[in-house]
Write a protein that holds these residues in place. Structure first.
Motif, PDB file in Angstrom:
ATOM      1  N   GLN A 184       0.833  -1.200   0.000  1.00  0.00           N
ATOM      2  CA  GLN A 184       0.000   0.000   0.000  1.00  0.00           C
ATOM      3  C   GLN A 184       0.869   1.252   0.000  1.00  0.00           C
ATOM      4  O   GLN A 184       1.968   1.263   0.558  1.00  0.00           O
ATOM      5  N   ILE A 185       0.348   2.314  -0.603  1.00  0.00           N
ATOM      6  CA  ILE A 185       1.016   3.620  -0.607  1.00  0.00           C
ATOM      7  C   ILE A 185       0.009   4.626  -0.051  1.00  0.00           C
ATOM      8  O   ILE A 185      -0.949   4.999  -0.743  1.00  0.00           O
ATOM      9  N   PRO A 186       0.161   5.051   1.207  1.00  0.00           N
ATOM     10  CA  PRO A 186      -0.835   5.926   1.834  1.00  0.00           C
ATOM     11  C   PRO A 186      -1.140   7.189   1.039  1.00  0.00           C
ATOM     12  O   PRO A 186      -2.289   7.661   1.022  1.00  0.00           O
ATOM     13  N   GLU A 187      -0.130   7.746   0.375  1.00  0.00           N
ATOM     14  CA  GLU A 187      -0.351   8.973  -0.392  1.00  0.00           C
ATOM     15  C   GLU A 187      -1.356   8.741  -1.531  1.00  0.00           C
ATOM     16  O   GLU A 187      -2.116   9.642  -1.887  1.00  0.00           O
ATOM     17  N   LEU A 188      -1.355   7.531  -2.069  1.00  0.00           N
ATOM     18  CA  LEU A 188      -2.301   7.225  -3.139  1.00  0.00           C
ATOM     19  C   LEU A 188      -3.725   7.124  -2.603  1.00  0.00           C
ATOM     20  O   LEU A 188      -4.684   7.423  -3.326  1.00  0.00           O
ATOM     21  N   ALA A 189      -3.869   6.717  -1.350  1.00  0.00           N
ATOM     22  CA  ALA A 189      -5.197   6.663  -0.749  1.00  0.00           C
ATOM     23  C   ALA A 189      -5.796   8.062  -0.666  1.00  0.00           C
ATOM     24  O   ALA A 189      -6.967   8.274  -0.996  1.00  0.00           O
ATOM     25  N   GLU A 190      -4.993   9.020  -0.236  1.00  0.00           N
ATOM     26  CA  GLU A 190      -5.480  10.399  -0.143  1.00  0.00           C
ATOM     27  C   GLU A 190      -5.773  10.956  -1.530  1.00  0.00           C
ATOM     28  O   GLU A 190      -6.771  11.649  -1.739  1.00  0.00           O
ATOM     29  N   ARG A 191      -4.912  10.659  -2.481  1.00  0.00           N
ATOM     30  CA  ARG A 191      -5.170  11.118  -3.848  1.00  0.00           C
ATOM     31  C   ARG A 191      -6.456  10.499  -4.384  1.00  0.00           C
ATOM     32  O   ARG A 191      -7.253  11.171  -5.065  1.00  0.00           O
ATOM     33  N   GLY A 192      -6.680   9.232  -4.061  1.00  0.00           N
ATOM     34  CA  GLY A 192      -7.884   8.564  -4.513  1.00  0.00           C
ATOM     35  C   GLY A 192      -9.135   9.228  -3.990  1.00  0.00           C
ATOM     36  O   GLY A 192     -10.126   9.386  -4.721  1.00  0.00           O
ATOM     37  N   ARG A 193      -9.131   9.635  -2.736  1.00  0.00           N
ATOM     38  CA  ARG A 193     -10.296  10.305  -2.152  1.00  0.00           C
ATOM     39  C   ARG A 193     -10.579  11.619  -2.869  1.00  0.00           C
ATOM     40  O   ARG A 193     -11.740  11.968  -3.105  1.00  0.00           O
ATOM     41  N   LYS A 194      -9.544  12.353  -3.212  1.00  0.00           N
ATOM     42  CA  LYS A 194      -9.740  13.601  -3.962  1.00  0.00           C
ATOM     43  C   LYS A 194     -10.314  13.323  -5.345  1.00  0.00           C
ATOM     44  O   LYS A 194     -11.155  14.065  -5.847  1.00  0.00           O
ATOM     45  N   ARG A 195      -9.870  12.225  -5.959  1.00  0.00           N
ATOM     46  CA  ARG A 195     -10.378  11.855  -7.271  1.00  0.00           C
ATOM     47  C   ARG A 195     -11.843  11.433  -7.189  1.00  0.00           C
ATOM     48  O   ARG A 195     -12.634  11.709  -8.099  1.00  0.00           O
ATOM     49  N   VAL A 196     -12.215  10.741  -6.116  1.00  0.00           N
ATOM     50  CA  VAL A 196     -13.615  10.344  -5.936  1.00  0.00           C
ATOM     51  C   VAL A 196     -14.499  11.582  -5.835  1.00  0.00           C
ATOM     52  O   VAL A 196     -15.561  11.657  -6.466  1.00  0.00           O
ATOM     53  N   ALA A 197     -14.077  12.561  -5.050  1.00  0.00           N
ATOM     54  CA  ALA A 197     -14.856  13.801  -4.917  1.00  0.00           C
ATOM     55  C   ALA A 197     -15.010  14.496  -6.261  1.00  0.00           C
ATOM     56  O   ALA A 197     -16.096  15.006  -6.596  1.00  0.00           O
ATOM     57  N   ALA A 198     -13.943  14.515  -7.048  1.00  0.00           N
ATOM     58  CA  ALA A 198     -14.007  15.140  -8.368  1.00  0.00           C
ATOM     59  C   ALA A 198     -14.955  14.371  -9.284  1.00  0.00           C
ATOM     60  O   ALA A 198     -15.692  14.968 -10.091  1.00  0.00           O
ATOM     61  N   PHE A 199     -14.953  13.046  -9.168  1.00  0.00           N
ATOM     62  CA  PHE A 199     -15.867  12.238  -9.983  1.00  0.00           C
ATOM     63  C   PHE A 199     -17.312  12.523  -9.621  1.00  0.00           C
ATOM     64  O   PHE A 199     -18.180  12.622 -10.506  1.00  0.00           O
ATOM     65  N   PHE A 200     -17.612  12.659  -8.342  1.00  0.00           N
ATOM     66  CA  PHE A 200     -18.979  12.973  -7.926  1.00  0.00           C
ATOM     67  C   PHE A 200     -19.438  14.313  -8.527  1.00  0.00           C
ATOM     68  O   PHE A 200     -20.591  14.453  -8.944  1.00  0.00           O
ATOM     69  N   ASP A 201     -18.544  15.285  -8.574  1.00  0.00           N
ATOM     70  CA  ASP A 201     -18.887  16.573  -9.188  1.00  0.00           C
ATOM     71  C   ASP A 201     -19.135  16.408 -10.685  1.00  0.00           C
ATOM     72  O   ASP A 201     -20.086  16.983 -11.236  1.00  0.00           O
TER      73      ASP A 201
END
Length: 209
Positions: free
Chosen positions: A132-149
C-alpha cells in the motif's frame, strides 16, 4: 455459459446487473475474494490474472473483463439494448463507461486498496502482492470527490449518463458510486441530479443484486 461471480466485489456486480437487465439466467459459481479463492489453482486455470468477473461462453471462450462480457451478451441478446442503438449512442455509452471506470472506479479502488487493513499487500487486483502507498489513498479520495462533481454536472444535462436511455454506463457509475461507501464517501445531498439518478437506479430490480 458459466459466470464466475463474487457477491461482495464491485466489478462482478457490474456484470451481474448487466445479466439481470437482460433477463438472463446463467449458471453462476461464486468466488470468495475474502477467502482468497481467486488465487486457488482451480480458479487460476480459469483466469490466470486472478480476477472476477469471468464469463465462459457457450463455445468455451473465456472473457474476463466487463466490457468484453457486456459486448458478448449484447451481441447474443440485443434486447433490451444496453450499449446503445445508433452509432452516436454506442459512442456515448463507450465514452461514459470508460470515464466512470477511470475516474470513478479506479479512484475508489486507489483510496480503498491503499488504506484498508484488509488490502495490506494487495494494493492492486491480480496475482501480484504489492504494498500500500498511503499517499495514493489520499489522492484517490480527492479523485472520488471530483468524480462525484463530474457525475452531477453530466446528470444535470441528461436523464441517464450516456443520454436519453439507460445503459451500461449507468451500471458502471452506479456500482462504483455505491462502492465508495468503503472509503466513507457519498455524493453530496445538494447534488440534486445525482440523487434523483440514484433513486431511479435503486428502484431497478438489478440494483438489489
Amino acid at each position: 455459459m458459466i459466470f464466475y461471480d463474487c457477491p461482495t466485489a464491485p466489478s462482478p456486480r457490474r456484470a451481474r446487473m448487466f445479466i439481470a437487465e437482460k433477463g438472463l439466467d446463467i449458471e453462476t459459481r461464486n468466488i470468495s475474494i475474502a477467502d482468497g479463492e481467486q488465487m486457488s489453482p482451480a480458479f487460476l486455470k480459469v483466469n490466470p490474472r486472478a480476477t472476477v468477473p469471468v464469463l465462459i461462453t457457450d463455445k468455451g471462450t473465456v472473457l474476463s473483463e466487463n466490457v468484453a462480457i457486456a459486448t458478448y451478451i449484447e451481441a447474443m441478446h440485443p434486447e433490451p439494448p444496453l450499449l446503445g442503438r445508433t452509432a452516436d449512442e454506442k459512442g456515448l455509452v463507450a465514452m461514459w463507461n470508460a470515464i466512470a471506470e477511470a475516474q470513478g472506479g479506479m479512484a475508489v479502488a486507489e483510496a480503498f486498496r491503499n488504506a484498508h487493513p484488509a488490502m495490506k499487500g494487495r494494493a492492486l487486483p491480480g496475482p501480484l502482492d504489492l504494498p500500500q502507498i498511503p499517499e495514493l489513498a489520499e489522492r484517490g479520495r480527492k479523485r472520488v470527490a471530483a468524480f462525484f462533481d463530474l457525475l452531477d454536472a453530466r446528470l444535470s444535462e441528461t436523464p441517464w449518463l450516456a443520454g436519453e436511455a439507460f445503459s451500461m454506463a449507468d451500471i458502471t457509475a452506479f456500482v462504483f458510486t455505491d462502492f465508495a461507501r468503503v472509503v466513507k464517501m457519498r455524493p453530496a445531498e445538494d447534488h440534486a441530479a445525482t440523487q434523483d439518478w440514484l433513486e431511479r437506479m435503486r428502484a431497478r430490480p438489478s440494483a438489489a443484486l
